[in-house]
Design an enzyme around this catalytic site. Structure first.
Site, PDB file in Angstrom:
ATOM      1  N   GLY A 139     -66.900 -47.670  -3.753  1.00  0.00           N
ATOM      2  CA  GLY A 139     -66.937 -46.393  -4.461  1.00  0.00           C
ATOM      3  C   GLY A 139     -66.639 -46.580  -5.943  1.00  0.00           C
ATOM      4  O   GLY A 139     -65.816 -47.417  -6.329  1.00  0.00           O
TER       5      GLY A 139
ATOM      6  N   SER B 243     -58.145 -41.018   0.227  1.00  0.00           N
ATOM      7  CA  SER B 243     -57.270 -40.948   1.401  1.00  0.00           C
ATOM      8  C   SER B 243     -55.902 -40.396   1.015  1.00  0.00           C
ATOM      9  O   SER B 243     -55.217 -39.772   1.815  1.00  0.00           O
ATOM     10  CB  SER B 243     -57.109 -42.342   2.019  1.00  0.00           C
ATOM     11  OG  SER B 243     -58.379 -42.866   2.313  1.00  0.00           O
TER      12      SER B 243
ATOM     13  N   LEU C 153     -60.406 -42.368   6.838  1.00  0.00           N
ATOM     14  CA  LEU C 153     -61.780 -42.203   6.344  1.00  0.00           C
ATOM     15  C   LEU C 153     -62.099 -40.744   6.045  1.00  0.00           C
ATOM     16  O   LEU C 153     -61.705 -39.846   6.787  1.00  0.00           O
ATOM     17  CB  LEU C 153     -62.770 -42.756   7.384  1.00  0.00           C
ATOM     18  CG  LEU C 153     -62.565 -44.221   7.773  1.00  0.00           C
ATOM     19  CD1 LEU C 153     -63.649 -44.654   8.773  1.00  0.00           C
ATOM     20  CD2 LEU C 153     -62.558 -45.146   6.571  1.00  0.00           C
TER      21      LEU C 153
ATOM     22  N   GLY D 290     -66.228 -39.440   1.539  1.00  0.00           N
ATOM     23  CA  GLY D 290     -66.585 -40.482   0.563  1.00  0.00           C
ATOM     24  C   GLY D 290     -66.917 -41.782   1.288  1.00  0.00           C
ATOM     25  O   GLY D 290     -67.932 -42.434   1.012  1.00  0.00           O
ATOM     26  N   HIS D 291     -66.048 -42.161   2.242  1.00  0.00           N
ATOM     27  CA  HIS D 291     -66.323 -43.372   3.031  1.00  0.00           C
ATOM     28  C   HIS D 291     -67.606 -43.208   3.837  1.00  0.00           C
ATOM     29  O   HIS D 291     -68.383 -44.149   3.987  1.00  0.00           O
ATOM     30  CB  HIS D 291     -65.169 -43.649   4.006  1.00  0.00           C
ATOM     31  CG  HIS D 291     -63.872 -44.005   3.348  1.00  0.00           C
ATOM     32  ND1 HIS D 291     -62.748 -43.216   3.449  1.00  0.00           N
ATOM     33  CD2 HIS D 291     -63.518 -45.068   2.591  1.00  0.00           C
ATOM     34  CE1 HIS D 291     -61.762 -43.781   2.785  1.00  0.00           C
ATOM     35  NE2 HIS D 291     -62.196 -44.901   2.249  1.00  0.00           N
TER      36      HIS D 291
END
Ligand code: PAF
Length: 281
Positions: free
Chosen positions: A147, A186, A33, A36-37
């Protein structure tokens, strides 16, 4: 925070939450993570009573075995992030509970899954749609946040939810970027330091094309050529594709009269990065 490791445990927890009248917001992830997450989780918190984050590296959507093997899996760190953000439950199912030996059903998206990522990564979207359907069923989510970096994925998920009457609201969230514009992913963790520096050329190229588009250029061949030229200035970059497509059909467009997505996939070493920008006439 609950940690649920099988579809059955996840469903039971979700049914209990729903029985108390709570709505469930869902953020599907493959872990590792990043900010963004975190932004997706915060959005889910705004939109629902209880947030579930799934962490599952889905082998069915990897068309290259080494990419699956090397995918980062910092589970302890991920759990800490979820805890800090007030996530109600982390759904981290085991491989065996997701894909037992007699597993025999997949979800096969149609035309939207053919271009771009679909042609570059055969089978990827069947694996993605299958796991997302399984995750939706187990989490019983009311709303799920995705996203916009994975533009085609988001379009396919929206279409799947409509076509299969899944009754879940899908919310897109703008791409979160590093200070040089590189989209958070990631996979960025796997870039060698020189490749990480070079990867900043991706947002630079997208932005340059967008500016030229805004100055009136409507020939997608010229914009694509420009993106190619800028990215190729970095010796370590290997372009997989640069595409301009209609935002709804995802079919290639030559003369841009409608809203389009400019999407790219670029390798740095064995790390493949994707990004996109929307062009609005
Ligand atoms: O975008 C991802 O991380 C994955 O494709 C998803 C949606 C979690 C399915 O495995």
């Amino acid at each position: 925070m609950e940690l649920l490791e099988s579809p059955a445990a996840m469903s039971e927890w979700a049914a209990r939450e729903k029985a108390t009248g709570k709505t469930i917001g869902f953020v599907p992830t493959m872990g590792a993570l990043h900010r963004g997450h975190e932004a997706l989780i915060l959005r889910a918190t705004e939109l629902s009573d209880s947030v579930v984050v799934s962490i599952f590296v889905n082998r069915l959507q990897f068309n290259v075995a080494s990419d699956y093997d090397k995918y980062p899996r910092p589970i302890e760190q991920d759990l800490e992030i979820c805890q800090r953000l007030g996530v109600a439950a982390v759904y981290a199912p085991t491989n065996d509970s997701m894909y037992p030996d007699d597993f025999d059903t997949v979800v096969s998206p149609g035309e939207l899954a053919k271009p771009m990522e679909g042609s570059a990564r055969p089978g990827h979207f069947i694996g993605m749609a299958t796991v997302v359907a399984k995750l939706f069923n187990a989490t019983k989510a009311d709303v799920a946040i995705f996203g916009e970096k994975d533009y085609q994925q988001l379009a396919i998920v929206r279409s799947m939810v409509t076509d299969l009457n899944m009754g879940i609201e899908i919310v897109g969230y703008p791409t979160v970027r590093e200070s040089d514009g590189l989209a958070l992913s990631s996979r960025n963790q796997r870039l060698a330091p020189n490749h990480r520096l070079a990867a900043g050329v991706i947002p630079t190229a997208l932005q340059a094309a967008k500016e030229r588009f805004e100055r009136g250029e409507r020939d997608s061949r010229i914009l694509i050529e420009m993106v190619n030229t800028i990215i190729c200035r970095e010796d370590s970059a290997r372009i997989d594709y640069v595409e301009i497509a209609d935002v709804r059909s995802l079919q290639s467009v030559v003369d841009i009269k409608q809203e389009c997505v400019l999407a790219v996939a670029v390798f740095f070493g064995d790390v493949r990065l994707i990004d996109n920008i929307v062009l609005k006439p």
